[in-house]
Write an enzyme that holds these catalytic residues in place. Structure first.
Site, mmCIF file in Angstrom:
data_model
loop_
_atom_site.group_PDB
_atom_site.id
_atom_site.type_symbol
_atom_site.label_atom_id
_atom_site.label_comp_id
_atom_site.label_asym_id
_atom_site.label_seq_id
_atom_site.Cartn_x
_atom_site.Cartn_y
_atom_site.Cartn_z
ATOM 1 N N TYR A 163 13.468 -10.766 0.501
ATOM 2 C CA TYR A 163 12.072 -10.333 0.404
ATOM 3 C C TYR A 163 11.934 -8.956 -0.255
ATOM 4 C CZ TYR A 163 7.479 -8.759 1.581
ATOM 5 O OH TYR A 163 6.215 -8.279 1.478
ATOM 6 N N TRP A 165 9.483 -6.151 -3.167
ATOM 7 C CA TRP A 165 8.644 -5.881 -4.335
ATOM 8 C C TRP A 165 9.473 -5.677 -5.582
ATOM 9 C CZ3 TRP A 165 3.282 -4.815 -5.409
ATOM 10 C CH2 TRP A 165 2.434 -5.351 -4.429
HETATM 11 N N1 LIG Z 1 6.761 0.666 9.364
HETATM 12 C C1 LIG Z 1 6.296 -0.047 8.344
HETATM 13 N N2 LIG Z 1 7.141 -0.818 7.632
HETATM 14 C C2 LIG Z 1 6.683 -1.546 6.599
HETATM 15 C C3 LIG Z 1 5.318 -1.511 6.240
HETATM 16 C C4 LIG Z 1 4.433 -0.683 7.000
HETATM 17 O O1 LIG Z 1 3.228 -0.611 6.745
HETATM 18 N N3 LIG Z 1 4.967 0.035 8.032
HETATM 19 N N4 LIG Z 1 4.877 -2.281 5.201
HETATM 20 C C5 LIG Z 1 5.611 -3.500 4.912
HETATM 21 C C6 LIG Z 1 5.182 -4.118 3.659
HETATM 22 S S1 LIG Z 1 3.531 -4.557 3.564
HETATM 23 C C7 LIG Z 1 6.018 -4.414 2.655
HETATM 24 S S2 LIG Z 1 5.418 -5.332 1.327
HETATM 25 C C8 LIG Z 1 7.449 -4.033 2.693
HETATM 26 C C9 LIG Z 1 7.982 -3.561 1.349
HETATM 27 O O2 LIG Z 1 9.342 -3.645 1.322
HETATM 28 P P1 LIG Z 1 10.137 -3.805 -0.071
HETATM 29 O O3 LIG Z 1 9.346 -4.605 -1.018
HETATM 30 O O4 LIG Z 1 11.496 -4.269 0.259
HETATM 31 O O5 LIG Z 1 10.164 -2.305 -0.583
HETATM 32 P P2 LIG Z 1 10.421 -1.707 -2.022
HETATM 33 O O6 LIG Z 1 10.712 -0.285 -1.808
HETATM 34 O O7 LIG Z 1 9.303 -2.037 -2.937
HETATM 35 O O8 LIG Z 1 11.754 -2.443 -2.486
HETATM 36 C C10 LIG Z 1 11.920 -3.124 -3.672
HETATM 37 C C11 LIG Z 1 13.336 -2.909 -4.180
HETATM 38 O O9 LIG Z 1 13.537 -3.744 -5.307
HETATM 39 C C12 LIG Z 1 14.195 -3.006 -6.310
HETATM 40 N N5 LIG Z 1 13.877 -3.616 -7.611
HETATM 41 C C13 LIG Z 1 12.751 -3.495 -8.336
HETATM 42 N N6 LIG Z 1 12.850 -4.200 -9.468
HETATM 43 C C14 LIG Z 1 14.061 -4.791 -9.464
HETATM 44 C C15 LIG Z 1 14.732 -5.659 -10.373
HETATM 45 O O10 LIG Z 1 14.247 -6.021 -11.436
HETATM 46 N N7 LIG Z 1 15.981 -6.090 -10.003
HETATM 47 C C16 LIG Z 1 16.574 -5.715 -8.846
HETATM 48 N N8 LIG Z 1 17.779 -6.206 -8.569
HETATM 49 N N9 LIG Z 1 15.948 -4.873 -7.986
HETATM 50 C C17 LIG Z 1 14.725 -4.434 -8.289
HETATM 51 C C18 LIG Z 1 13.662 -1.588 -6.152
HETATM 52 O O11 LIG Z 1 14.518 -0.636 -6.755
HETATM 53 C C19 LIG Z 1 13.593 -1.484 -4.620
HETATM 54 O O12 LIG Z 1 14.801 -1.005 -4.081
HETATM 55 O O13 LIG Z 1 7.632 -2.992 3.660
HETATM 56 C C20 LIG Z 1 7.133 -3.343 4.928
HETATM 57 N N10 LIG Z 1 7.543 -2.335 5.910
HETATM 58 N N1 LIG Z 2 0.056 3.698 -3.089
HETATM 59 C C1 LIG Z 2 0.505 2.544 -2.576
HETATM 60 N N2 LIG Z 2 -0.295 1.455 -2.580
HETATM 61 C C2 LIG Z 2 0.137 0.306 -2.028
HETATM 62 C C3 LIG Z 2 1.436 0.171 -1.478
HETATM 63 C C4 LIG Z 2 2.266 1.333 -1.498
HETATM 64 O O1 LIG Z 2 3.406 1.307 -1.005
HETATM 65 N N3 LIG Z 2 1.763 2.491 -2.045
HETATM 66 N N4 LIG Z 2 1.839 -1.017 -0.926
HETATM 67 C C5 LIG Z 2 1.085 -2.243 -1.252
HETATM 68 C C6 LIG Z 2 1.343 -3.318 -0.269
HETATM 69 S S1 LIG Z 2 2.766 -4.235 -0.407
HETATM 70 C C7 LIG Z 2 0.467 -3.663 0.698
HETATM 71 S S2 LIG Z 2 0.822 -4.942 1.761
HETATM 72 C C8 LIG Z 2 -0.799 -2.944 0.851
HETATM 73 C C9 LIG Z 2 -0.948 -2.513 2.300
HETATM 74 O O2 LIG Z 2 -2.259 -2.302 2.624
HETATM 75 P P1 LIG Z 2 -2.612 -1.874 4.128
HETATM 76 O O3 LIG Z 2 -1.728 -2.583 5.057
HETATM 77 O O4 LIG Z 2 -4.060 -2.020 4.294
HETATM 78 O O5 LIG Z 2 -2.187 -0.339 4.049
HETATM 79 P P2 LIG Z 2 -1.774 0.724 5.156
HETATM 80 O O6 LIG Z 2 -1.497 1.966 4.405
HETATM 81 O O7 LIG Z 2 -0.699 0.210 6.035
HETATM 82 O O8 LIG Z 2 -3.061 0.925 6.046
HETATM 83 C C10 LIG Z 2 -4.356 1.037 5.525
HETATM 84 C C11 LIG Z 2 -5.195 1.927 6.389
HETATM 85 O O9 LIG Z 2 -5.214 1.435 7.734
HETATM 86 C C12 LIG Z 2 -5.176 2.538 8.615
HETATM 87 N N5 LIG Z 2 -4.698 2.116 9.936
HETATM 88 C C13 LIG Z 2 -3.419 2.080 10.397
HETATM 89 N N6 LIG Z 2 -3.405 1.627 11.668
HETATM 90 C C14 LIG Z 2 -4.694 1.380 12.002
HETATM 91 C C15 LIG Z 2 -5.342 0.908 13.176
HETATM 92 O O10 LIG Z 2 -4.709 0.585 14.181
HETATM 93 N N7 LIG Z 2 -6.702 0.795 13.142
HETATM 94 C C16 LIG Z 2 -7.432 1.141 12.056
HETATM 95 N N8 LIG Z 2 -8.750 0.997 12.126
HETATM 96 N N9 LIG Z 2 -6.852 1.597 10.939
HETATM 97 C C17 LIG Z 2 -5.509 1.696 10.912
HETATM 98 C C18 LIG Z 2 -4.290 3.529 7.929
HETATM 99 O O11 LIG Z 2 -4.524 4.839 8.426
HETATM 100 C C19 LIG Z 2 -4.661 3.355 6.471
HETATM 101 O O12 LIG Z 2 -5.652 4.261 6.093
HETATM 102 O O13 LIG Z 2 -0.846 -1.783 0.047
HETATM 103 C C20 LIG Z 2 -0.405 -1.972 -1.281
HETATM 104 N N10 LIG Z 2 -0.706 -0.751 -2.005
HETATM 105 MO MO LIG Z 3 3.109 -5.447 1.484
#
Ligand SMILES: Nc1nc2c(c(=O)[nH]1)N[C@H]1C(S)=C(S)[C@@H](COP(=O)(O)OP(=O)(O)OC[C@H]3O[C@@H](n4cnc5c(=O)[nH]c(N)nc54)[C@H](O)[C@@H]3O)O[C@H]1N2
Ligand SMILES: Nc1nc2c(c(=O)[nH]1)N[C@H]1C(S)=C(S)[C@@H](COP(=O)(O)OP(=O)(O)OC[C@H]3O[C@@H](n4cnc5c(=O)[nH]c(N)nc54)[C@H](O)[C@@H]3O)O[C@H]1N2
Ligand SMILES: [Mo]
Length: 840
Positions: A163, A165
């Site tokens: 899994y 990005w």
């Molecule tokens: N505590 C907490 N944990 C969270 C979240 C949170 O809100 N709170 N959010 C969650 C969410 S929504 C998500 S989506 C995940 C994200 O988790 P990930 O998607 O695993 O995070 P990324 O840092 O985007 O990792 C992508 C990796 O792919 C590599 N990569 C990019 N392009 C290529 C390529 O072409 N080839 C290869 N081989 N590698 C490549 C990048 O260098 C990077 O190391 O984290 C989750 N974890």
């Molecule tokens: N710049 C940037 N943009 C991104 C990403 C990134 O890594 N960086 N990741 C992308 C990905 S994979 C995803 S899934 C989306 C994630 O999108 P979201 O999951 O919506 O993003 P978060 O930053 O986890 O949280 C959004 C807002 O929710 C608030 N929040 C947290 N906990 C609570 C709660 O219990 N109650 C309420 N009311 N609010 C709460 C946080 O303070 C924040 O302002 O974003 C995408 N966009």
């Molecule tokens: Mo995500």
């Protein structure tokens, strides 16, 4: 800025998309109107370019369309495309990721694994003791190990869920390529769902009949015209729409600007002052994190008791309100879920909740929910309860009213263009099916919920409930990751470290020495997007353009394309031709384009021939139809609930689900229910005084770019920032800029204090994606020197229904760090690298 100058256009061949040239230009003007922010950049004139070897080459990435300025073979600058309405400040870091110190240079194998074989000294993972090997040797080792594991433990023993990005692009999709290699040569354990919307995407089909979280919302032009009150509920488009899964269009920025220009009243319900709230100067309400369900119920109770709910809507479009009502009123359990009850839990005053109920009901109100509130223990409930609230308000399907679940994500709400869908490389499962699926007898083809991987490693053979089914957790001995960073994204890092010791072998492709790569046994250096050719669409919802992602520079060091790595492995395993089909990189890309061209023609548009598109160095623009510009979610259902019934069992919104009732899960009852999470700020059984939020970072995409120069723009003493309110900092003697230790029973991290009123009292905010840098990798529970917040979060599932992750659940405490400050080492080459420069 006129769109006419910044894109290549498709021509209309029929009345379908753009009946007349005039209409066509209107469509373009409409695009320009939503991207009203001028972004003018003086590009080098072609005359100037001719005098040096400077080239400007079109490409795209998660952060947007850009041109890479390449001088003498080196990418010196990424300049945003002129058509981008809000270029991301992260582009500088994206360029730096090609050359940063954290770049993986050569194929590397962990010394103990190389010398003593699979499974040797698993506790030593993460120490950085790698040996450089040749590509030939690396491919041989990987292919041999795949064969060994399958032979000794069965097909399911390889986990290829991988899994994450990975970069955009229809060809170099390393996850699909991994699956393709594994499918063509046998089978493997895969994963379902994602970390983004793990809970919501499983419950929503029961509630509204589709996954919805990745579907278009009522568009911004409609909101600007019709919405009186826009409620951003844990929803921050101006941060989260910096990126898209494909190439970002950034349409949310002009969208939010339209709300401001139209004078729409906005409220932000969030423990953090968001970028969007800041920009709109929104009213800010701060519930305690993880208590939104209670807060929504307090509002719903007020609607009901003051007769402000829309009974007609409930009768016509909703099933199960009658079953939910006794719970809301307290008739069934003796506890009315009224505003006073809710206020006790969420910390927002009861009068405020009553006032919100009245304002929601008396205005055209749009409830925009982000994903954070479902990335929590019992996270299924917040989405369900928000839709319940919207049903009670009865504005779903009306222009500017109802709810939206993707306003913050990939510019949901930016209108969808009339575009074909680019074809892409497939995972080879079709070929496998055609071969008669002989491998099925070998027990392959298992799929586990993506966030239950650690639980699976620790409990092979255990039966897990998941969405009405039972899964027997497979025995896994090898994990293979390409394009994800589990040592950033998964929760409870220390439980994960323990689970990882069950693996014989962990193989990782990446271009950066992430914590994941550092914990691998075999590390293969991949190219970045900027070292290969590809093609992608712009905007996940907007689909406004097709863009060439052109190669800017040659691969650094010994990096290879994932495609070529997997092709070589497949070849070793006897499936080389099946993998490549004898086609070159450009053959594939041309094929994807040609497929889209045929689809476009069927829609009445003529795309230019491929070479014209590719050589133009411009994105290809698609028109926007009025009906898409003014899209209203669930309008057709509202207009005709029989013909346009929802995909639920009853065809209506379900506030009570018979299917879920049938599963009998104690942690996911059949109607929205307030359930205490295992821990939260002021939770009845929570041992620690502060809640921990882990929002998505403002200057990264998860962990991506943490290893680049961008870190210097936000890190505090080279640590991940920890936002803390002055009311919590002062009594602990913490000052802005101090290094602090954040801790709970699960783990401990260093971070840099950022004392600010932008986070509510009682809550610490440490963004997800900081690179894990344990002082002693052998010791479970060791202090992380940089600030990976997932040392503190729990690895539990949202519930038996979705088995989603709980990244936004957590509590802990913080203190000023007074010990000797350890140096952060995770951003440089692993320690043995200097003596590994020569190949073994
Ligand atoms: N505590 C907490 N944990 C969270 C979240 C949170 O809100 N709170 N959010 C969650 C969410 S929504 C998500 S989506 C995940 C994200 O988790 P990930 O998607 O695993 O995070 P990324 O840092 O985007 O990792 C992508 C990796 O792919 C590599 N990569 C990019 N392009 C290529 C390529 O072409 N080839 C290869 N081989 N590698 C490549 C990048 O260098 C990077 O190391 O984290 C989750 N974890
Ligand atoms: N710049 C940037 N943009 C991104 C990403 C990134 O890594 N960086 N990741 C992308 C990905 S994979 C995803 S899934 C989306 C994630 O999108 P979201 O999951 O919506 O993003 P978060 O930053 O986890 O949280 C959004 C807002 O929710 C608030 N929040 C947290 N906990 C609570 C709660 O219990 N109650 C309420 N009311 N609010 C709460 C946080 O303070 C924040 O302002 O974003 C995408 N966009
Ligand atoms: Mo995500």
């Amino acid at each position: 800025m006129s769109n006419k100058t910044d894109g290549l256009y498709v021509a209309a061949t029929a009345d379908v998309a753009s009946p007349t040239r005039r209409r066509f230009l209107q469509g373009s003007a409409a695009t320009a109107a939503i991207s009203a922010m001028p972004f003018s950049l003086s590009l080098l004139s072609s005359g100037a370019m001719a005098q040096s070897t400077t080239k400007e080459i079109l490409s795209g990435c998660h952060w947007g369309v850009f041109k890479g300025v390449v001088e003498d073979g080196r990418a010196v600058k990424f300049i945003p495309w002129e058509g981008d309405p809000h270029a991301s400040h992260m582009l500088d870091g994206v360029r730096d990721s090609i050359y940063s110190q954290s770049r993986i240079r050569y194929p590397m194998v962990r010394r103990a694994w190389l010398e003593q074989g699979p499974g040797a000294d698993p506790d030593g993972r993460g120490e950085g003791d790698f040996v450089r090997v040749s590509w030939e040797k690396a491919i041989e080792l990987v292919a041999g190990e795949i064969t060994r594991v399958r032979g000794e433990y069965g097909q399911q023993a390889i986990f290829g869920g991988s899994y994450g990005w990975k970069s955009p692009g229809r060809l170099h999709n390393c996850q699909t390529l991994l699956a393709r290699m594994l499918n063509l040569t046998g089978s493997y354990t895969s994963s379902s769902g994602d970390y983004s919307t793990g809970a919501a995407q499983v419950i929503l089909p029961y509630v509204s009949g589709s996954i919805e979280v990745y579907e278009q919302c009522t568009t911004y032009p409609v909101l600007a015209e019709h919405t009186d009150l826009m409620v951003f509920w844990g929803c921050d488009p101006r941060n989260n729409s910096h990126i898209s899964w494909q190439v970002a269009d950034h349409g949310a920025f002009p969208g939010v600007e339209m709300l401001k220009a139209a004078g729409v009243k906005t409220i932000s319900i969030d423990p953090v002052r968001t970028k969007t709230a800041d920009y709109l100067d929104s009213e800010w309400i701060t519930p305690k994190p993880q208590t939104d369900v209670a807060m929504m119920m307090g509002i719903a109770h007020t609607l009901l008791s003051e007769n402000l709910h829309d009974q007609e809507f409930l009768d016509r479009y909703v099933s199960g309100f009658e079953e939910f009502k006794p719970y809301l009123t307290g008739e069934s359990d003796g506890q009315p879920k009224d505003a006073d009850w809710a206020a006790e839990i969420c910390g927002v005053e009861a009068d405020t909740l009553r006032d919100l109920a009245r304002r929601f009901a008396s205005n055209r109100t749009m409830l925009a929910l982000g994903y954070a509130t479902q990335r929590q223990h019992h996270g299924e409930q917040s989405t369900w309860m928000l839709i319940t609230l919207a049903c009670m308000l009865g504005q779903i399907g009306l222009p500017g009213g109802g709810y939206g679940l993707s306003y913050h994500y990939s510019s949901g709400g930016a209108p969808t263009h009339e575009s074909p869908i680019l074809k892409s490389i497939d995972n080879g499962s079709g070929v496998k099916a055609a071969e008669g699926a002989a491998w099925l007898a070998g027990g392959g083809g298992v799929s586990i919920p993506v966030a239950r991987f650690v639980e699976t490693l620790l409990n092979p053979g255990k039966t897990m409930q998941h969405n009405g089914r039972e899964i027997e957790l497979p025995l896994i001995k090898m994990a293979y990751w390409a394009g994800g960073n589990p040592f950033a994204h998964h929760q409870d890092r220390n439980e994960m470290l323990k689970a990882w010791r069950e693996l014989d072998t962990f193989i990782v492709h990446d271009f950066q020495w992430t914590a994941t790569a550092r914990h691998a046994d075999i590390v293969l250096p991949s190219t970045t997007s900027y070292e290969r050719n590809d093609i992608e669409q712009v905007g996940d919802y907007a689909l406004s353009h097709i863009v060439a992602m052109k190669k800017l520079v040659e691969p650094q060091f010994e990096a290879r394309n994932d495609f070529d790595i997997f092709a070589a492995i497949a070849d070793k395993l006897g499936k080389g031709y099946e993998f490549t089909q004898g086609r070159s990189e450009m053959d594939w890309i041309r094929g994807f384009y040609e497929g889209a061209k045929i689809e476009a023609r069927a829609k009445g548009m003529e795309m230019p021939v491929f070479d014209v598109f590719w050589d133009s160095n411009k994105p290809l623009a698609f028109p926007l139809k009025d009906e898409n510009k003014y899209f209203v979610r669930h309008e057709s259902f509202r207009n005709d609930p029989i013909l346009s019934a929802l995909g639920t069992a009853t065809g209506k919104f379900e506030i009570y689900s018979r299917a879920i009732a049938g599963y009998g899960y104690d942690d996911c009852p059949p109607h929205p229910t307030w359930m205490e999470p295992i821990e939260r700020l002021d939770g009845p059984t929570t041992r620690y005084p502060l809640g921990i939020s882990s929002n998505h970072p403002r200057s990264r995409l998860h962990s991506q770019l943490c290893g680049t120069s961008l870190r210097g723009t936000y890190a505090v003493q080279n640590r991940e920032p920890c936002w803390i309110n002055p009311k919590d900092a002062e009594p602990r003697g913490i000052k802005d800029g101090d290094v602090v230790r954040v801790f709970n029973d699960r783990g401990q991290i260093l971070a840099g204090a950022m004392v600010t009123n932008d986070v509510m009292p009682g809550v610490l905010m440490v963004s997800e994606g900081g690179w894990f840098d344990p002082i002693n990798p052998r010791e479970i529970g060791s202090l992380c020197r940089y600030g990976d917040v997932n040392n503190l979060t729990p690895g539990i599932a949202t519930s038996k229904l979705a088995q989603g992750n709980c990244g936004q659940t957590g509590a802990g405490d913080v203190e000023k760090f007074t010990g000797d400050l350890p140096e952060v080492t995770v951003f440089s080459q692993p320690k043995s690298m200097s003596d590994s420069e020569t190949s073994a």
